[in-house]
Design a protein around this motif. Structure first.
Motif, PDB file in Angstrom:
ATOM      1  N   ARG A  37       0.823  -1.198   0.000  1.00  0.00           N
ATOM      2  CA  ARG A  37       0.000   0.000   0.000  1.00  0.00           C
ATOM      3  C   ARG A  37       0.864   1.258   0.000  1.00  0.00           C
ATOM      4  O   ARG A  37       1.899   1.302   0.673  1.00  0.00           O
ATOM      5  N   HIS A  88      -9.023   2.080   9.693  1.00  0.00           N
ATOM      6  CA  HIS A  88      -8.687   1.657   8.334  1.00  0.00           C
ATOM      7  C   HIS A  88      -9.291   2.586   7.278  1.00  0.00           C
ATOM      8  O   HIS A  88      -8.716   2.752   6.204  1.00  0.00           O
ATOM      9  N   SER A  89     -10.399   3.200   7.613  1.00  0.00           N
ATOM     10  CA  SER A  89     -10.962   4.199   6.710  1.00  0.00           C
ATOM     11  C   SER A  89     -10.020   5.397   6.587  1.00  0.00           C
ATOM     12  O   SER A  89      -9.796   5.935   5.495  1.00  0.00           O
ATOM     13  N   ASP A  92      -7.017   4.432   4.489  1.00  0.00           N
ATOM     14  CA  ASP A  92      -7.389   4.448   3.067  1.00  0.00           C
ATOM     15  C   ASP A  92      -7.338   5.872   2.520  1.00  0.00           C
ATOM     16  O   ASP A  92      -6.855   6.114   1.406  1.00  0.00           O
TER      17      ASP A  92
END
Length: 485
Positions: A37, A88-89, A92
């Motif tokens: 990522r 996690h949002s 992202d």
């Protein structure tokens, strides 16, 4: 020779992205490959998610403290799934910001694993081959497990952010900043934390006085901290050897020894299940989880560097000169993969210095001197410059130090103490080091770091008027040394 790009960066962490962006701003043609990522360790599985967990873990104590200040608030139940989803949002969102930075600067992104196949050639696992005038390695590092049987049963720091639920009990093995930070975080979130380290005191390399105070503070919070022994055996709790092994029974473990190859991590499989452990003193115990915080190693495996003549030291780190150039003139390396100073701001500075050197014809050495840093325990530890131990081996010094209960804690009847410490050269009167143990020490040390980096003297500190009432005023009101060495 015509190349496909002027610069090919391998690694989309903070250092690689900074180098790619600043190089592209000069008009260079830049490409970057990242097989995981975008954002690297700091954004995805390090500084950022860890600090958000620090914030979350502090509320339980703040609610308790509120009672002493007249509030009737009651501590609730921490919902890990709710926090985890928001965490996690946010990651992202940050990853998209990093991608946007590259795209806006016309950096070509390859979501692929790259291997260096020549001094000016990179091969992607998609099958594509790209030639580049310069290649920059910025692949960072990864946490490692000890070289022992069944080590794959334990978690590493990357796994913590992926857990479906928090354990009730956790054994942390290690005494460095990652081990201590997670001990405080998970204790604050309600996990029964036990920590074992093979050394005589946690946080090796930091100031001795600060280490001792922090260890005391961690024990006061309920962290079961044991020093001076080691783990010698572990296996799934369901298949442990016959004999008593009480849940939560006190034992004395320590950090693990040598570091071996890192197996693939999957916290949803064997890692993360209850584990039986045995210590060198013969005591046994079962924990819901074991977390290995026993060190990190550079990500160099599979890059093909040594075949090309790039030198790698015994720890697996890429050897570079003062300008981040490897033994192969067209190949460069920055960040944790070089194992110089493993801090995100340092990698960013190295990336910027690389661009100055290579694309702006302005040879620039990244500055690794007097780098401030913080350990986000509870309380925090902020430090810049030399420890008392390092300084007294170098020259004659004076030590100005005070430890006290800050107003906020004293009013509430809490035992929490802070430490303010200045290490001063007797000859030049320069402040050689500053060490702070206190809530917000990370914020404080950034400001003190400016003064220490500027070479200010103890008298410069003394001439500064205190801000009252604050804990930081002690930094400018300690007029007499507590000792000389």
């Amino acid at each position: 020779m015509a190349f496909d790009v002027d610069l090919f960066v391998i690694g989309g962490g903070s250092g690689g992205v900074r180098a790619a962006r600043t190089a592209a701003e000069t008009g260079a043609r830049v490409a970057l490959a990242e097989d995981s990522r975008m954002g690297g360790t700091c954004v995805i599985r390090g500084c950022v998610p860890k600090k958000l967990m620090v914030f979350a873990s502090e509320f339980r104590e703040q609610v308790k403290l509120a009672h002493e200040y007249g509030w009737s608030a009651e501590p609730g139940t921490f919902a890990w799934p709710v926090f985890r989803a928001r965490l996690h949002s946010e990651l992202d969102r940050l990853e998209q910001i990093y991608r946007g930075i590259l795209e806006r600067n016309d950096v070509v992104i390859h979501d692929a694993r790259a291997r260096v196949t020549g001094p000016n050639e990179v091969e992607l696992d998609t099958g594509a081959t790209i030639t580049a005038k310069h290649i920059l390695i910025a692949t960072g590092g990864h946490p490692v497990r000890p070289d022992m049987q069944n080590a794959e049963l334990g978690l590493v720091s990357d796994d913590i952010f992926l857990l479906e639920e928090l354990p009730k009990s956790l054994l942390i093995i290690g005494g460095g900043y990652i081990a201590c930070e997670f001990a405080c975080i998970l204790n604050g979130l309600g996990v029964e934390v036990t920590q074992f380290y093979r050394g005589a005191q946690i946080l090796r390399g930091f100031d001795e006085e600060a280490r001792g105070l922090l260890a005391e503070a961690m024990r006061e919070q309920g962290i079961d901290l044991h020093l001076g022994t080691n783990i010698v055996e572990m296996c799934p709790a369901a298949s442990r050897p016959s004999g008593p092994a009480e849940m939560g029974a006190p034992v004395e473990f320590g950090g693990s020894s040598g570091l071996g190859p890192e197996p693939e991590t999957d916290p949803s499989s064997e890692a993360g299940k209850p584990v039986w452990v045995k210590a060198t003193n013969g005591k046994e115990q079962v924990f819901d989880n074991v977390l290995f915080a026993t060190g990190r190693q550079p990500n160099v495996k599979g890059l093909g560097l040594e075949e090309l003549g790039v030198k790698v030291n015994r720890r697996g780190a890429i050897e570079v000169d003062d300008y981040s150039r490897t033994a192969v003139p067209s190949i460069w390396a920055i960040g944790d993969v070089t194992d110089r100073i493993q801090l995100t701001p340092v990698a960013i500075r190295e990336g910027a210095a690389f661009t100055e050197t290579v694309f702006k014809d302005n040879p620039t050495k990244p500055d690794h001197d007097l780098v401030p840093s913080a350990v986000f325990t509870q309380p925090e530890l902020g430090t810049v410059g030399l420890t008392e131990e390092q300084a007294r081996d170098q020259e004659e010094i004076e030590v100005y130090c005070t430890s006290f209960r800050p107003m906020k804690s004293a009013f509430a009847g809490r035992p929490h103490r802070v430490l303010m410490k200045l290490v001063v050269s007797k000859a030049s009167r320069k402040v050689l080091g500053c060490h702070i143990v206190a809530d917000g020490a990370g914020e404080l040390i950034q400001m003190v770091g400016i003064a220490v980096k500027a070479g200010l003297t103890k008298e410069d500190f003394d001439r500064t008027v205190a801000v009252h009432p604050t804990i930081s005023e002690e930094l400018v009101t300690m007029y007499a040394p507590v000792r000389t060495a």
